[in-house]
Design an enzyme around this catalytic site. Structure first.
Site, short mmCIF file in Angstrom:
data_model
loop_
_atom_site.label_atom_id
_atom_site.label_comp_id
_atom_site.label_asym_id
_atom_site.label_seq_id
_atom_site.Cartn_x
_atom_site.Cartn_y
_atom_site.Cartn_z
N ASP A 184 0.82 -1.22 0.00
CA ASP A 184 0.00 0.00 0.00
C ASP A 184 0.86 1.27 0.00
O ASP A 184 2.02 1.26 0.39
CB ASP A 184 -0.93 0.01 1.23
CG ASP A 184 -0.14 -0.12 2.53
OD1 ASP A 184 0.85 -0.89 2.55
OD2 ASP A 184 -0.49 0.55 3.51
N GLU A 185 0.22 2.32 -0.43
CA GLU A 185 0.72 3.68 -0.25
C GLU A 185 2.17 3.90 -0.67
O GLU A 185 2.91 4.63 -0.02
CB GLU A 185 0.54 4.11 1.22
CG GLU A 185 -0.92 4.12 1.64
CD GLU A 185 -1.13 4.52 3.08
OE1 GLU A 185 -2.02 5.34 3.33
OE2 GLU A 185 -0.43 4.02 3.97
#
Ligand code: ACM
Length: 546
Positions: A184-185
């Site tokens: 993620d991210e």
């Protein structure tokens, strides 16, 4: 067995089961709770008691978030710098991991570990900076919260050697088939700043950083496959070339500006998928909110697509959570979420859920969950061990700031800031506020006199809070709460008087407006969650008792 335990009844002679037939089966096979042990380390005892509670509400997957920018929490024999330099000494030994997995397994709970890569990698790169994407960058364990730039270098063979060796060492500790690689991210800033990475992208015809991350994920998938593991990752890993064997963990939805969660899209594209959007318990929203989120909603799915939706997980991110407060952040809301994952879609009666949750709330305490007692512990600490009744009454109508508005920008608190403040004693669904708000709603809708009576009792109680509050020597923390206590008492006294006398002068109106305005401002990272009701009562008195 857990259902049977819930059915134990008693009378003066003893304990017994009613004669019943249990006919029950879960709606979803994957009913999880994620605990982030990276942002704030959570000792084995914390995990064990939470596993006991998970079992009691029939959750069957413990997703263990083990690495992040703020720490790497697993001891590696091959790469010992991970625990030596990237954990602040707060990590699990391999024996402890086996112990937790054994404990979970005995309860029928699977353990899915998460090693978040290639982003969220500040801790890994603190230990092994050569694996980073930005040469000469001063990698260090992150103390703030948020999304950071340190990212593994996806074009270096050494990165894959490291991950293969690490996963080969660690994976056998976790017998479960699923292995979460985060993903993620990753905003790819350090990738953009690295010339070699840019050239590599061109040469490999990787259009963007997403494609590069997919290149990285495909290599990881092969490594994990050799280890008998299925790759799982947060929904950013879903790109056109992601192998269909990957499990997509949907976390982005309306909150992130999408029309709906990525769950349905993933299932339609042929991926197995698990939902967490809507079950972020660290956002401090009400149990009613989470209970009302159906994992599938009104999506129209074929039988095959439906089968790919494995289930859902509540997520306990721990930026603002310590071993002392984590139980109250997870429970009892997660019990209601667990029911959402287990029970039929049509089971949606909020009042009935609330009634049953009250019972479960104490059963959780019986299992060792500290959500009830630790409020008093924190309040005693902040009052320097004086009487806490006034503080406690206040804590029952206040809730911590929601949806990440506590810790704005991720820099108000650091990892080692004290989380022993008034906001940490407060929790979602502040109990007296929930009751009061309900009575106000009933009274205003139907002029119910019993509700009016309950409202008066509450207002009378709060009207004297400030007097009690002032009886004690103020500490820095209680002193900062003084305006809140004072204003709650003033407005309660005013409204109580008005409801008794049926008078509400122009001056009363003006004072109450001022008080409401002041009370709207957060104080010490909490909001007064009876404020809307107080405002409605001011309107009522203005209209009716003028
Ligand atoms: C996430 O909340 N970054 C998965």
């Amino acid at each position: 067995m857990e259902t049977l335990l819930q059915l134990v009844n008693f009378n003066t002679k003893g304990y017994y089961f009613e004669g019943v037939r249990i006919k029950d089966a879960p709606r979803f096979v994957w009913r999880g709770l994620m605990i982030d042990a990276a942002r704030h380390f959570q000792p084995v005892a914390v995990l064990k008691r939470n596993l006991d509670a998970m079992a009691a509400v029939k959750l069957n997957v413990f997703h263990w978030h083990l690495t992040d920018d703020q720490g790497f929490r697993v001891a590696s024999k091959i790469y010992p710098k991970l625990q030596e330099q990237a954990s602040d000494g707060l990590f699990y030994t391999q024996e402890q991991i086996k112990e937790v997995v054994r404990h979970a397994s005995n309860l029928g709970i699977r353990v899915v570990p998460e090693f978040d890569v290639p982003g969220h990698a500040s801790a890994i790169l603190t230990a092994y900076p050569a694996l980073g994407s930005k040469e000469g960058y001063p990698y260090s364990i992150e103390r703030f919260s948020g999304v950071f730039n340190p990212t593994l270098n996806p074009i270096k063979e050494a990165t894959y050697t490291f991950l293969e060796n690490l996963f080969t060492e660690i994976a056998p500790l976790f017998p479960d088939e699923y292995f979460h690689i985060g993903g993620d991210e990753n905003e790819g800033k350090h990738w953009d700043e690295n010339k070699e990475i840019q050239e590599f992208k061109k040469k490999q015809q990787l259009k963007n950083n997403h494609a590069l991350q997919t290149y990285f994920n495909i290599k990881l998938e092969k490594i994990l496959k050799k280890l008998g593991k299925k790759l799982m990752g947060w929904d950013e890993i879903l790109t056109p070339s992601t192998p269909k064997t990957a499990v997509i963990h949907s976390w982005r939805g309306k909150q992130e500006g999408l029309a709906q969660s990525t769950l349905i899209a993933a299932a339609k594209k042929g991926y197995q998928t698990v939902l967490s959007a809507g079950y972020y318990i660290d956002r401090m929203l009400s149990v009613t909110h989470h209970y009302s989120v159906d994992p599938i909603g009104n999506a129209v799915l074929t039988k095959e697509e439906r089968k790919r939706i494995l289930g859902a997980e509540a997520t306990m991110w721990s930026e603002l959570v310590t071993p002392q407060t984590i139980d109250a952040r997870i429970w009892p809301r997660t019990a209601a979420i667990a029911e959402r994952f287990w029970s039929a879609k049509k089971i949606t009666d909020i009042n009935n859920m609330q009634k049953r949750l009250k019972v479960i709330n104490f059963q959780l305490e019986e299992l060792g969950i500290t959500h009830i007692k630790n409020r008093d512990v924190i309040l005693r600490n902040i009052s320097n061990h004086q009487n806490i009744e006034a503080l406690k009454a206040l804590s029952k109508i206040c809730e911590p700031l929601k949806i990440y508005s506590r810790n704005k920008g991720g820099t108000e608190y650091k990892t080692f800031s004290p989380f022993t403040l008034f906001a940490d004693a407060c929790s979602a669904d502040a109990e007296d506020a929930v009751a009061f708000n309900h009575q106000v709603q009933v009274f205003l809708a139907s002029n119910n006199l019993n509700s009016l009576q309950q409202i008066k009792i509450s207002l009378k109680k709060w009207s004297t809070n400030y007097v009690d509050f002032q009886k004690h020597k103020q500490t820095p923390i209680t002193h900062a709460l003084e305006p809140l206590s004072k204003n709650v008492s003033l407005i309660s006294e005013l409204l109580h008087g008005s409801l008794l006398s049926k008078k509400f002068t122009k001056e009363d109106q003006s004072i109450s407006k001022q008080l409401i305005k002041q009370l709207k401002e957060p104080c010490q990272d909490v909001t007064l969650v009876i404020l809307d009701s107080l405002n409605k009562l001011v309107h009522f008195c203005t209209t009716n008792y003028n």
